[in-house]
Design an enzyme around this catalytic site. Sequence first.
Site, PDB file in Angstrom:
ATOM      1  CE  LYS A  83       4.076  12.501  -2.616  1.00  9.41           C
ATOM      2  NZ  LYS A  83       2.848  11.719  -2.445  1.00  9.41           N
TER       3      LYS A  83
HETATM    4  O1  G3P Z   1       1.316   8.766  -3.223  1.00  6.32           O
HETATM    5  C1  G3P Z   1       1.911   8.362  -4.388  1.00  6.32           C
HETATM    6  C2  G3P Z   1       1.803   6.907  -4.776  1.00  6.32           C
HETATM    7  O2  G3P Z   1       1.898   6.083  -3.671  1.00  6.32           O
HETATM    8  C3  G3P Z   1       0.740   6.596  -5.773  1.00  6.32           C
HETATM    9  O3  G3P Z   1       0.394   5.232  -5.832  1.00  6.32           O
HETATM   10  O4  G3P Z   1      -1.049   3.372  -6.563  1.00  6.32           O
HETATM   11  O5  G3P Z   1      -1.453   5.677  -7.487  1.00  6.32           O
HETATM   12  O6  G3P Z   1       0.536   4.357  -8.188  1.00  6.32           O
HETATM   13  P1  G3P Z   1      -0.439   4.637  -7.085  1.00  6.32           P
END
Ligand code: G3P
Length: 217
Positions: A83
């Site tokens: 990633k």
């Molecule tokens: O893995 C990346 C993403 O899904 C992050 O989510 O909830 O931290 O915005 P969030």
Amino acid sequence: MKLFVDTGNVKEIEALAALGILDGVTTNPSLLAKESGDYRQILKQICQIVRGPVSAEVVATDTAGMLREGRDLASIDEHVVIKVPFTKDGVRACKTLASEGQRVNVTLIFSATQAWLAAKVGAAYVSPFVGRLDDVGTTGMNLVREIVDIFDNFEFPTEILVASVRNPIHVVEAARMGADVVTAPAAVIEQCFKHPLTDIGLERFLKDWEKAQAAKV
Ligand code: G3P
């Protein structure tokens, strides 16, 4: 639509894998920082459980560092997907890693042009962050709609991985729009299982059955 869980927690992954619903895992530095132990060992364990794509993110911000870290992450297990963040350095790293046969997930996608550019350099996945767009007062799922339309027009092989998912509505909309993958925290996947009418219905079936059996004796 494939279902990935967005976590670095081995127990959560084991529980979901045991249900037979899990196609892959996404992690990020924030998620892995919450887990105790060596991140390489954790990633190896996750790969062995899920036996599907497991995204592991670089923390370097320059292309050379991303390449070094990305190759190292990929050496942990064949299921690791590297990633990288959507930056110019990330785009350069994606191009090189993809040309070496590595699968790359370009993350932190907040616009359709970013997704298009990532697809052009051979990203295996692009990760639009829908919840974080909602957080700043825009409709995150509109971005997914735009990316789906663009990728359909040009038949890009890049998969659209809907990330930063906060609720089952995001999951439903992602599926309706034809996204390839949704990655959700375990708590959101749990919400996808639940409906009070299912619980009430089951309770009533069992009670009626019990009553009928008691009346027969
Ligand atoms: O893995 C990346 C993403 O899904 C992050 O989510 O909830 O931290 O915005 P969030």
